[in-house]
Structure formats: structure tokens, C-alpha cells
Design a protein around this motif. Structure first.
Motif, PDB file in Angstrom:
ATOM      1  N   PHE A 171      -0.675  -0.023 -10.041  1.00  0.00           N
ATOM      2  CA  PHE A 171      -1.797  -0.253  -9.125  1.00  0.00           C
ATOM      3  C   PHE A 171      -2.481  -1.589  -9.416  1.00  0.00           C
ATOM      4  N   PHE A 172      -2.731  -1.889 -10.687  1.00  0.00           N
ATOM      5  CA  PHE A 172      -3.426  -3.122 -11.015  1.00  0.00           C
ATOM      6  C   PHE A 172      -2.603  -4.359 -10.659  1.00  0.00           C
TER       7      PHE A 172
ATOM      8  N   GLN B 133      -3.241  -4.337  -6.661  1.00  0.00           N
ATOM      9  CA  GLN B 133      -4.486  -3.801  -6.122  1.00  0.00           C
ATOM     10  C   GLN B 133      -5.025  -4.639  -4.968  1.00  0.00           C
ATOM     11  N   ARG B 134      -4.855  -5.937  -5.033  1.00  0.00           N
ATOM     12  CA  ARG B 134      -5.380  -6.794  -3.964  1.00  0.00           C
ATOM     13  C   ARG B 134      -4.685  -6.497  -2.636  1.00  0.00           C
TER      14      ARG B 134
ATOM     15  N   TYR C 179      -3.106  -3.816  -1.940  1.00  0.00           N
ATOM     16  CA  TYR C 179      -3.390  -2.423  -1.580  1.00  0.00           C
ATOM     17  C   TYR C 179      -4.667  -2.325  -0.753  1.00  0.00           C
ATOM     18  N   ILE C 180      -5.710  -3.027  -1.189  1.00  0.00           N
ATOM     19  CA  ILE C 180      -6.982  -3.003  -0.461  1.00  0.00           C
ATOM     20  C   ILE C 180      -6.819  -3.620   0.924  1.00  0.00           C
TER      21      ILE C 180
ATOM     22  N   ILE D  64       2.563   1.788  -3.426  1.00  0.00           N
ATOM     23  CA  ILE D  64       1.681   2.338  -4.458  1.00  0.00           C
ATOM     24  C   ILE D  64       1.495   3.840  -4.257  1.00  0.00           C
TER      25      ILE D  64
ATOM     26  N   THR E 242       0.832  -1.205   0.000  1.00  0.00           N
ATOM     27  CA  THR E 242       0.000   0.000   0.000  1.00  0.00           C
ATOM     28  C   THR E 242       0.864   1.252   0.000  1.00  0.00           C
TER      29      THR E 242
END
Length: 274
Positions: A256-257, A260-261, A263-264, A198, A195
Motif C-alpha cells: 500500500f505504501f 498509496q498516491r 490509490y488515492i 491494492i 487501486t
């Protein structure tokens, strides 16, 4: 007995899709406009008319050095992200798990720095960088930004949730505090670290004010600064302008892609404990 129904779920999905389209349409328009000739702007045209000539011009025109600007951006962003991956976790771990004099004061100083806009300290940073002889160098573009108070705070919140029993077990196995940090605690923070990466990547890659202040020679321009310096040349050429926007934003979207997992997961774990 009450039963749970999903009658509202289709509307939730539809609303989410509509909201997602609202966010992605501007970028799709930018991408589409960047690959069409000027005469087809604001019209729908077949793929036969699509071209990457606008991007080719950016990378081959001798009037500006986009490959060099792109490389400068990669070096600056990579160095800042790596530095943040090393310094911020160490500081966050110290504030979360170590006991030392002045720990509380240092913590509140870190929190206080989060409330100060960077614009307010840009002049002192410029003066210090100039005194060190780091203007128009990668040292000046990277060293002052190898840590961030926000990320230290975020990682501290995560490290507080790590059971002390892990550290005690590591000590019983003969590990030092640094050994326990790097071999046990640091891997546990993977989601939070991604996170942070990013956020640091996006903030550094798209940074304009700081690089334009600390580097004023074309050879040291980063991509955003360099493209902004030539925008007047293509003011009436919308596809060229959009090609420049795509060049500066596409790496962030791809980064990000890819993560992304994580990151969330990191967002859901940070800032809710301690």
C-alpha cells in the motif's frame, strides 16, 4: 469582501494526527510485541532486549513449513492480481465503449454479482473445482478469482470518461479496437488499475475461507491458513502469535505504501462518472 481564514486548519491537522495514531498504534504494538521475549510482554524494554528469534523460529522449525506457505501465498496472490489486471480492464472497456447485443443485460448481471456474498457461492465453486480435479492445486486457488465484478464496474466507470475522440484518432491511425485499448486507453487507467491491484492484493493475501476450503493439505496451505493451523502450539506465547500476525500483514502495508498516491487518485476517479 470576505476573506478566507485558516483558523480551523491547525485543529484539522491535530485531529488527523490523532486519528492516524489510533489506527497505527495497534500495528505498532503488534510489531513491538513480536520482537521481544515473553517475559517483557506488556512492558517497555530497551532495544538491547529486542530480538528476531520469533521470526527465525517460524522459518526454521521443521514442525511447519512457513517458507512454503509464504511462497504459496506469493504465487496465488501474484496470479490473481495479474489476472485481474488483464481480464477486468478488458471487460470494463467492452461494457463502456463497445456496442454489442446484450450489453445492458451483462452490465446489470455484473452489478448484481456485487450484491451476492461470496460465502453463498462457495459450495458451487468447490463442486466445480473438485470436478475439474483442481483441489489442492494452484489452478483451484487462482482461476476462479481472476476477475471480480466490483473491479469491472469500477474500471467501466473510468473508461466511460475517456473521450471517444481518442478511439477515433486511433482508428484513423490504423489501430484495431484491441490495439487502441492496450496502447492508448489502458495506460490512461493507471491510477484505477493500481487501486484495483491494492484491493485485490490485500483481499487475496489475507484470504482464509477460500484457500482453507480448496486446499486442505499442508503443502498447499497459504500463509494465513498455515499460521492458523499452528496457532494452538503458541497459544500462550504472545510474541510468537504477534510474529505470525506481522508476517501476514506487513506485505500488505508495504504494498500500500508503495502505491498509496495512485490509490488515492484511483479512488477519487472511480465510481463518480457514467
Amino acid at each position: 469582501m470576505l476573506t478566507r481564514t485558516n483558523n480551523g486548519r491547525p485543529f484539522l491537522y491535530i485531529g488527523t494526527i490523532i486519528l492516524g495514531l489510533l489506527f497505527v498504534l495497534p500495528f505498532l504494538y503488534t510489531l513491538y510485541t513480536s520482537i521481544i521475549p515473553m517475559r517483557h510482554v506488556n512492558t517497555l524494554t530497551s532495544p538491547a532486549n529486542w530480538t528476531f528469534e520469533n521470526f527465525k523460529i517460524f522459518f526454521t522449525n521443521d514442525a511447519y513449513n512457513v517458507p512454503r506457505w509464504f511462497l504459496n501465498t506469493v504465487i496465488m496472490t501474484g496470479a490473481v492480481v495479474i489476472g485481474n489486471l488483464i481480464i477486468n480492464p478488458m471487460a470494463g472497456f467492452a461494457l463502456a465503449k463497445l456496442n454489442f447485443k446484450g450489453k445492458g443485460l451483462i452490465y446489470w448481471i455484473v452489478v448484481a454479482t456485487m450484491m451476492v456474498p461470496y460465502h453463498m457461492i462457495l459450495i458451487p465453486v468447490y463442486v466445480n473445482v473438485a470436478q475439474l480435479g483442481w483441489l489442492n492445486t494452484f489452478w483451484g486457488l487462482t482461476v476462479p478469482f481472476l476477475y471480480q465484478g466490483l473491479y469491472i464496474f469500477m474500471l467501466r466507470q473510468f473508461f466511460i470518461s475517456v473521450p471517444n475522440e481518442f478511439l477515433e484518432a486511433a482508428r484513423m491511425d490504423g489501430l484495431t479496437k484491441m490495439g487502441a485499448f492496450w496502447r492508448i486507453v489502458y495506460p490512461l487507467a493507471r491510477s484505477s488499475l493500481i487501486t484495483m491491484s491494492i484491493l485485490a492484493f490485500a483481499g487475496t493475501w489475507n484470504s482464509y475461507l477460500v484457500p482453507s476450503t480448496l486446499a486442505n493439505t499442508p503443502e498447499m496451505y497459504v500463509l494465513v491458513v498455515g499460521l492458523n493451523s499452528v496457532k494452538d502450539m503458541f497459544f500462550e506465547n504472545t510474541p510468537m502469535i504477534m510474529a505470525g500476525v506481522v508476517l501476514s500483514t506487513l506485505p500488505i502495508i508495504l504494498f500500500f505504501f508503495l502505491f498509496q498516491r495512485q490509490y488515492i487518485e484511483g479512488i477519487s476517479n472511480a465510481g463518480v462518472k457514467g
